[in-house]
Design a protein around this motif. Structure first.
Motif, PDB file in Angstrom:
ATOM      1  N   LEU A   1      13.873 -17.641 -42.378  1.00  0.00           N
ATOM      2  CA  LEU A   1      14.223 -17.108 -41.054  1.00  0.00           C
ATOM      3  C   LEU A   1      15.281 -17.969 -40.375  1.00  0.00           C
ATOM      4  N   LYS A   2      15.168 -19.266 -40.493  1.00  0.00           N
ATOM      5  CA  LYS A   2      16.156 -20.157 -39.881  1.00  0.00           C
ATOM      6  C   LYS A   2      17.520 -20.022 -40.554  1.00  0.00           C
ATOM      7  N   GLN A   3      17.516 -19.828 -41.859  1.00  0.00           N
ATOM      8  CA  GLN A   3      18.791 -19.624 -42.557  1.00  0.00           C
ATOM      9  C   GLN A   3      19.457 -18.325 -42.092  1.00  0.00           C
ATOM     10  N   THR A   4      18.665 -17.265 -41.934  1.00  0.00           N
ATOM     11  CA  THR A   4      19.205 -15.999 -41.426  1.00  0.00           C
ATOM     12  C   THR A   4      19.743 -16.164 -40.011  1.00  0.00           C
ATOM     13  N   ARG A   5      19.030 -16.924 -39.193  1.00  0.00           N
ATOM     14  CA  ARG A   5      19.489 -17.185 -37.823  1.00  0.00           C
ATOM     15  C   ARG A   5      20.839 -17.913 -37.829  1.00  0.00           C
ATOM     16  N   ASP A   6      20.976 -18.894 -38.708  1.00  0.00           N
ATOM     17  CA  ASP A   6      22.233 -19.646 -38.774  1.00  0.00           C
ATOM     18  C   ASP A   6      23.393 -18.738 -39.214  1.00  0.00           C
ATOM     19  N   LYS A   7      23.121 -17.832 -40.127  1.00  0.00           N
ATOM     20  CA  LYS A   7      24.172 -16.915 -40.575  1.00  0.00           C
ATOM     21  C   LYS A   7      24.609 -15.994 -39.439  1.00  0.00           C
ATOM     22  N   LEU A   8      23.654 -15.532 -38.646  1.00  0.00           N
ATOM     23  CA  LEU A   8      24.002 -14.680 -37.508  1.00  0.00           C
ATOM     24  C   LEU A   8      24.863 -15.437 -36.492  1.00  0.00           C
ATOM     25  N   LYS A   9      24.527 -16.691 -36.273  1.00  0.00           N
ATOM     26  CA  LYS A   9      25.321 -17.483 -35.341  1.00  0.00           C
ATOM     27  C   LYS A   9      26.744 -17.681 -35.865  1.00  0.00           C
TER      28      LYS A   9
ATOM     29  N   TYR B   1      28.272 -15.584 -37.793  1.00  0.00           N
ATOM     30  CA  TYR B   1      28.906 -14.271 -37.647  1.00  0.00           C
ATOM     31  C   TYR B   1      29.392 -14.073 -36.211  1.00  0.00           C
ATOM     32  N   GLN B   2      28.590 -14.454 -35.244  1.00  0.00           N
ATOM     33  CA  GLN B   2      28.999 -14.344 -33.853  1.00  0.00           C
ATOM     34  C   GLN B   2      30.236 -15.197 -33.567  1.00  0.00           C
ATOM     35  N   LYS B   3      30.224 -16.403 -34.074  1.00  0.00           N
ATOM     36  CA  LYS B   3      31.357 -17.309 -33.860  1.00  0.00           C
ATOM     37  C   LYS B   3      32.644 -16.712 -34.438  1.00  0.00           C
ATOM     38  N   LYS B   4      32.542 -16.084 -35.610  1.00  0.00           N
ATOM     39  CA  LYS B   4      33.707 -15.471 -36.242  1.00  0.00           C
ATOM     40  C   LYS B   4      34.254 -14.330 -35.382  1.00  0.00           C
ATOM     41  N   ILE B   5      33.350 -13.512 -34.825  1.00  0.00           N
ATOM     42  CA  ILE B   5      33.773 -12.397 -33.965  1.00  0.00           C
ATOM     43  C   ILE B   5      34.490 -12.915 -32.726  1.00  0.00           C
ATOM     44  N   VAL B   6      33.934 -13.960 -32.103  1.00  0.00           N
ATOM     45  CA  VAL B   6      34.534 -14.502 -30.884  1.00  0.00           C
ATOM     46  C   VAL B   6      35.942 -15.033 -31.167  1.00  0.00           C
ATOM     47  N   VAL B   7      36.097 -15.701 -32.307  1.00  0.00           N
ATOM     48  CA  VAL B   7      37.419 -16.230 -32.670  1.00  0.00           C
ATOM     49  C   VAL B   7      38.411 -15.092 -32.896  1.00  0.00           C
ATOM     50  N   ASN B   8      38.005 -14.038 -33.576  1.00  0.00           N
ATOM     51  CA  ASN B   8      38.877 -12.887 -33.830  1.00  0.00           C
ATOM     52  C   ASN B   8      39.246 -12.189 -32.523  1.00  0.00           C
ATOM     53  N   GLN B   9      38.297 -12.092 -31.611  1.00  0.00           N
ATOM     54  CA  GLN B   9      38.590 -11.446 -30.330  1.00  0.00           C
ATOM     55  C   GLN B   9      39.651 -12.223 -29.551  1.00  0.00           C
ATOM     56  N   ALA B  10      39.553 -13.543 -29.614  1.00  0.00           N
ATOM     57  CA  ALA B  10      40.553 -14.350 -28.909  1.00  0.00           C
ATOM     58  C   ALA B  10      41.945 -14.122 -29.501  1.00  0.00           C
TER      59      ALA B  10
ATOM     60  N   ASP C   1      26.180  -8.210 -28.708  1.00  0.00           N
ATOM     61  CA  ASP C   1      24.932  -7.939 -27.976  1.00  0.00           C
ATOM     62  C   ASP C   1      23.777  -7.708 -28.950  1.00  0.00           C
ATOM     63  N   LYS C   2      24.052  -6.950 -30.027  1.00  0.00           N
ATOM     64  CA  LYS C   2      23.004  -6.690 -31.011  1.00  0.00           C
ATOM     65  C   LYS C   2      22.566  -7.969 -31.729  1.00  0.00           C
ATOM     66  N   THR C   3      23.533  -8.803 -32.068  1.00  0.00           N
ATOM     67  CA  THR C   3      23.167 -10.052 -32.746  1.00  0.00           C
ATOM     68  C   THR C   3      22.372 -10.979 -31.821  1.00  0.00           C
ATOM     69  N   ASP C   4      22.652 -10.927 -30.510  1.00  0.00           N
ATOM     70  CA  ASP C   4      21.859 -11.729 -29.566  1.00  0.00           C
ATOM     71  C   ASP C   4      20.399 -11.298 -29.592  1.00  0.00           C
ATOM     72  N   VAL C   5      20.160  -9.980 -29.634  1.00  0.00           N
ATOM     73  CA  VAL C   5      18.785  -9.474 -29.692  1.00  0.00           C
ATOM     74  C   VAL C   5      18.111  -9.903 -30.987  1.00  0.00           C
ATOM     75  N   GLN C   6      18.856  -9.814 -32.087  1.00  0.00           N
ATOM     76  CA  GLN C   6      18.287 -10.213 -33.373  1.00  0.00           C
ATOM     77  C   GLN C   6      17.983 -11.712 -33.415  1.00  0.00           C
ATOM     78  N   LEU C   7      18.845 -12.520 -32.807  1.00  0.00           N
ATOM     79  CA  LEU C   7      18.584 -13.960 -32.752  1.00  0.00           C
ATOM     80  C   LEU C   7      17.331 -14.264 -31.939  1.00  0.00           C
ATOM     81  N   ASP C   8      17.153 -13.553 -30.854  1.00  0.00           N
ATOM     82  CA  ASP C   8      15.932 -13.738 -30.054  1.00  0.00           C
ATOM     83  C   ASP C   8      14.689 -13.389 -30.866  1.00  0.00           C
ATOM     84  N   ASN C   9      14.756 -12.292 -31.613  1.00  0.00           N
ATOM     85  CA  ASN C   9      13.609 -11.884 -32.434  1.00  0.00           C
ATOM     86  C   ASN C   9      13.308 -12.923 -33.524  1.00  0.00           C
ATOM     87  N   LEU C  10      14.373 -13.443 -34.135  1.00  0.00           N
ATOM     88  CA  LEU C  10      14.172 -14.454 -35.173  1.00  0.00           C
ATOM     89  C   LEU C  10      13.548 -15.722 -34.601  1.00  0.00           C
TER      90      LEU C  10
END
Length: 208
Positions: free
Chosen positions: A24-32, A34-43, A76-85
């Motif tokens: 579960l922690k490994q999955t959480r780290d991958k989601l984080k 993924y989020q970081k990659k999206i934020v960089v691309n958006q910038a 937003d979806k990944t934030d919800v998934q991170l909370d669940n994890l």
């Protein structure tokens, strides 16, 4: 012969719950990540959209902005998934703690049961009775050693009264003797003096 001296394979202490938490922690780290990659691309795409607007290429700039909106929904979806994890990890870890508490209580109860089997209530009562008898016997020995066995103890009030008498005798002995004189002292009158009607002259006082 070689099998006799072969080392035993160590037993792993990692439980299935530990493996689940790790996954579960490994999955959480991958989601984080993924989020970081999206934020960089958006910038980067925001800067590109501004450049396209400056060049008059409004259609491509709008497509980049629409892509940014879609990426915002993914965040937003990944934030919800991170909370669940995180909640699931905490639930598993707390359940492991509860298991340790239950096992500790179980071991404590077993230890108490073993002690109760070693010493019953009858044994405790016998020990307490033997202790009281030993104390009473020791008190008798102490009285004999002090020479007070069978001797009635004096009353405290009587001792205080006797002490008061001794103090009174000492006070009488310390008083000085009154000297006796051979001189004839006048006899004090036994009758009352009578006043005259005149209150101004004290010589008017006469004996009745």
């Amino acid at each position: 012969m070689g099998q006799l001296f072969a080392k035993k394979k160590p037993v792993s202490r990692i439980t299935e719950q530990d493996k689940a938490v790790l996954k579960l922690k490994q999955t959480r780290d991958k989601l984080k990540q993924y989020q970081k990659k999206i934020v960089v691309n958006q910038a980067k795409e925001r800067i590109l959209a501004k450049q396209l607007l400056d060049q008059g290429r409004k259609d491509k700039a709008l497509r980049l902005l629409k892509k940014k909106k879609f990426q915002d929904s993914l965040l937003d979806k990944t934030d919800v998934q991170l909370d669940n994890l995180d909640k699931l990890v905490q639930d598993i870890e707390f359940a492991q703690v509860e298991i340790q508490v239950v096992e500790g209580l179980k071991g404590g109860n077993e230890a108490l049961d073993a002690l109760h089997q070693i010493m019953s209530l009858d044994d405790v009562e016998k020990i307490m009775g033997d202790t009281e008898d030993a104390i009473a016997y020791q008190n008798e020995i102490d009285d004999l050693m002090a020479g007070g066995a069978g001797v009635e103890q004096p009353d405290e009030d009587e001792l205080l009264a006797e002490l008061g008498e001794l103090l009174g005798d000492e006070a009488e002995q310390e008083l000085p003797d009154v000297p006796v004189s051979d001189m004839d002292l006048p006899v004090a009158p036994t009758h009352e003096l009578e006043k005259t009607k005149s209150r101004d002259d004290p010589r008017t006082l006469v004996a009745s």
